[in-house]
Enzyme design. Sequence first.
Site, mmCIF file in Angstrom:
data_model
loop_
_atom_site.group_PDB
_atom_site.id
_atom_site.type_symbol
_atom_site.label_atom_id
_atom_site.label_comp_id
_atom_site.label_asym_id
_atom_site.label_seq_id
_atom_site.Cartn_x
_atom_site.Cartn_y
_atom_site.Cartn_z
ATOM 1 N N PRO A 14 0.823 -1.211 0.000
ATOM 2 C CA PRO A 14 0.000 0.000 0.000
ATOM 3 C C PRO A 14 0.851 1.252 0.000
ATOM 4 C CG PRO A 14 0.097 -0.939 2.195
ATOM 5 C CD PRO A 14 0.837 -1.893 1.307
ATOM 6 N N ASP A 53 -2.045 2.798 2.885
ATOM 7 C CA ASP A 53 -1.327 2.840 4.143
ATOM 8 C C ASP A 53 -1.681 4.176 4.786
ATOM 9 O OD1 ASP A 53 0.345 2.003 6.062
ATOM 10 O OD2 ASP A 53 2.199 2.337 4.949
ATOM 11 N N TRP A 494 4.900 0.577 9.836
ATOM 12 C CA TRP A 494 5.414 -0.486 8.959
ATOM 13 C C TRP A 494 4.835 -1.850 9.350
ATOM 14 C CZ3 TRP A 494 8.050 0.467 4.596
ATOM 15 C CH2 TRP A 494 8.639 1.722 4.467
ATOM 16 N N GLN A 532 12.879 -1.086 -0.183
ATOM 17 C CA GLN A 532 11.943 -1.793 0.689
ATOM 18 C C GLN A 532 12.525 -3.071 1.290
ATOM 19 O OE1 GLN A 532 9.076 -0.710 1.754
ATOM 20 N NE2 GLN A 532 9.096 1.136 0.521
ATOM 21 N N TRP A 536 9.132 -2.778 3.682
ATOM 22 C CA TRP A 536 7.988 -3.681 3.528
ATOM 23 C C TRP A 536 8.410 -5.139 3.316
ATOM 24 C CZ3 TRP A 536 4.839 -5.485 -0.969
ATOM 25 C CH2 TRP A 536 3.561 -5.878 -0.564
ATOM 26 N N LYS A 569 19.536 11.780 -8.640
ATOM 27 C CA LYS A 569 18.234 11.534 -8.023
ATOM 28 C C LYS A 569 17.307 12.701 -8.343
ATOM 29 C CE LYS A 569 17.557 9.178 -3.874
ATOM 30 N NZ LYS A 569 17.786 8.944 -2.440
ATOM 31 N N LYS A 572 13.037 17.961 -5.577
ATOM 32 C CA LYS A 572 12.494 19.307 -5.757
ATOM 33 C C LYS A 572 13.631 20.323 -5.726
ATOM 34 C CE LYS A 572 7.764 18.879 -4.247
ATOM 35 N NZ LYS A 572 7.465 18.054 -3.075
#
Length: 1010
Positions: A14, A53, A494, A532, A536, A569, A572
Amino acid sequence: MRQGGQSWTFYEGPPTANGLPGTHHIEARVFKDVFPRFQTMKGKYVIRNAGWDCHGLPVEIEVEKELGFSAKGDIEKYGIAAFNEKCRHSVQRHVGAFTEMTERMGFWVDFDQAYWTMSNEYIESVWWSLAQIHSKGLLVQDSRVAPYCPRCGTGLSDHEIALGYESVTDPSLYLRFPITEGELKDLGASLLVWTTTPWTLVSNTAIAVNPDVDYLVVRTKADSEKEVTSEVLVIAESLVEAIDGGYEVLRKLKGNQLEKTKYQRPFDFVDIPDAHYVVLADYVTTEDGTGLVHQAPAFGADDLQTCRKYGLPVINPIAPNGEFESNIPTVGGMFFKQADRVLIKVLKKSAALYKHQQYEHSYPHCWRCHTPLIYYAQPSWYIRTTKIKEELLRENAATDWHPETVRTGRYGDWLNNNIDWALSRNRYWGTPLPIWRCENKHEEAFASKAQLQARYGRDLTDLELHRPFVDEIVFKCLSCPSQMVRTPEVIDCWYDSGAMPFAQWGYPHSQGSDQRFNQAYPADFICEAIDQTRGWFYTLMAIGTLVFDKSSYKTVLCLGHILDKDGRKMSKHLGNVLEPMALMDKHGADAVRWYMLAAGSPWSARRVSHEAISEVVRKTLLTYWNTVSFLTLYASAANYSPTPITNSTQLSILDRWILSELNQLIALVDQALTDFDSQLAGSAIATFIDDLSNWYVRRSRRRFWDGDSPALSTLHHCLKNVTLLMAPMVPFITEHVWQELICVVEEDGPISVHLADFPVSDDSLIDKELSKSVALTRRLVELGRASRAQSGVKIRQPLSRALIAAPGWKSLDVELRDQISDELNVESLDDLSSAGADLVEISIKANFRSLGARFGGEVQAISKAITSSNAQALVGQIRKDGKASISYDTNSVEITEDDLVITETPRTGWAVASHSGESVAMDLKLTDELIAKGIVREAIRAIQDERKTAGFDVSDRIHVKWNSDISSSKAIQDGIAWISEEVLALSFERDPSLKPSDQELGLCLRLSRA
Ligand SMILES: [Zn+2]
Ligand SMILES: [Zn+2]
């Protein structure tokens, strides 16, 4: 869909619906989509529940910002109920943007069935799992030094720390701690101590040394020029280089001889009774520093353990908000990191500072608010994952990782260094810990609302399972007269996402959840970005193993990160972020999908830019689209309806070839997508589309003009199958083609490409020999074109002959040989040997690198022998036998082609191109007849261009009026019959009133529809 089919389980990790989705969300969702689509076409039943989530710090921080809060006190003042209500709305507000992007990109997932981690059913399910873990004795409260975010006012788990390392420059201080008793005091000795956290010096409690390490007591040399006076210092022998200038060794002793040595600490701002002596600790190393480690037990796990052994007090002068208590001199009320600078100033003025340097290292920060973390002693709830380490390693070994290296690398290391999971958070918007306690620490964990209600004795039907409502439930302890109250913490969000395999069904409380869960556990496939592994991927596996003794997934695909076109990467701050919706609006969702899937390995970092996406679109998707348009055009012109493909004699050699390629492609793509290798599938499809368009269709053009049925059927069959193969990857364009190209002629077929079966390869149509022959044909055409390009003779100018040298070319089918002469525009093909060795001038030199390695000093003599030999004969022999012998002085050696630098220059009148033992030579001699033919071809091309410009239909018959200058008119006049046939002209008349143009051939044209 496909209900009743064998189930293939996919779990949707999620997303936190917090803020707007980014381009990396498209990446993950493309891969999460393609394999379930593929498996569905293979007949599997794939459930795709969306999920959200909802809990956790990210959401809280967003709301805090909105409300202008800066600390936890603000939330308490505002009211937990109102604050949590804001959090709930914040989540719901952002879900819309995710849904919109998900639908725009064609990620096929069921939002109606979506699970929300904040729903009562979900929370109850999480409670159930925690009660299981609690009953196994694996969920306990413990006071440990743990990483803690002072801004968020809560501890973090180890996997969260891994998300937030940032490079920082900290002070590196060498300090004198004067010894205050015994023989070393009489020498005036100080302990030399190294630290990078000056703020912890305020609570210095002891100095640790390693009992088995050798320490030196040294007298430093005075240096009057530098105003350095002599002094006595204690330091580990192997780190003595930290001493500046010379020194004299007074004593050498083991660490354990220093035990209990008393010293004077640098600051006495806080009272720490019965402390400040040397303690022994095995963890002290001599890798850096001085071998003497300053101890502040409230801020270091090792420190705490060591000091507890000596019964030393644990003094913590820092409040939970990260500031020094206000009553402390000099630094009171100051944020812990800010105190460093002030304290260093004080140290500089005192005699304590020996040396001050800068030290750049990676330090953990809060992954959400970027505040530097503090290692902080506090009571927390832990899941004792270290107790199931063996089980986790067992489950990991059985997991199919893509890429495979993650199993033993990044993830394996993580498991091997596993520490207990710090589960509790001193926060508000999260799943409340379902544990009630009395003041005597009697504990009960509740697995459901019903269980809690039974204990409470009052109706809880309408209870919302969040703070503060759950906190209001109190009841009598069963073991003592005290009240039971809920332990105030919420849990790590988590844990919520790792619980989704069962909590998404409300297992085991909800009706039917039992069957649903058992049918879909463990997952066949999960997929997220590589970061992850510690998020996750870990929590899923850990919770599965804790609760069911079995990991929750079999196969996991770890995706690389998204970078900008320069490999940076996206952020902003750099202004290089590509917004997902804008990206899809510019290029189309399929273009972005195709780029993600096919342009690189799924697990490498990928650079995303407008240029890169445009490039793959142009190369593959546009070519596919144009080929479909081509078929539509000629099929309707010929009033054609498709007939099944049979390997009949009607098929040309080219038809058989493309069908053979197609069936090999089907087998390859099937296997690649089964293996989760979308890049291989994509590149094979791209090659096939190129073959289909740039060889099959181009070479068969005349047959399409003639409405040839086997050609139309073959192309229809190829496009239908390639559309099916591409459907999981680019669902929009393939569906459009399916509707426009397939549904219109196959009325009984599937109404959508996404309801169709994946194609099955027909081995009987695969002819590998034919594949090889066509590949050779195409290589020879490439060489011929290259040699023409060198000579500068245009492709439309016919040449008399091309000479070929290539193994196997003579046995090529006559149809393929005709293709070569046609492509190269030559009247005949011949073997290169027929022209003898006259076509190219050969000169040779010795290759010193290769010869030198073998013959050393004799290389000069050999080189001389090579240059003076007959180059033509020597090269001829080596190419025939693979070797030749060279005589020099009285010796002779054997050499190969590698030992020579061969330069071949075509003789005048010839153009030659060679590659890997294959050569094509073009005879450049032009006769009047060849020149005339060239003119006719140019005229045909000019008329065809004119037809297109005029917008005529491919089948339109036309009338042509023309005029040209003297140089080309005779050739055109003589070629009228040929030209007329090619351009579908019913009449072809010279019209002297037309003024010859200054274009090529001086040709002027006027076309009209007949
Ligand atoms: Zn924080
Ligand atoms: Zn009790």
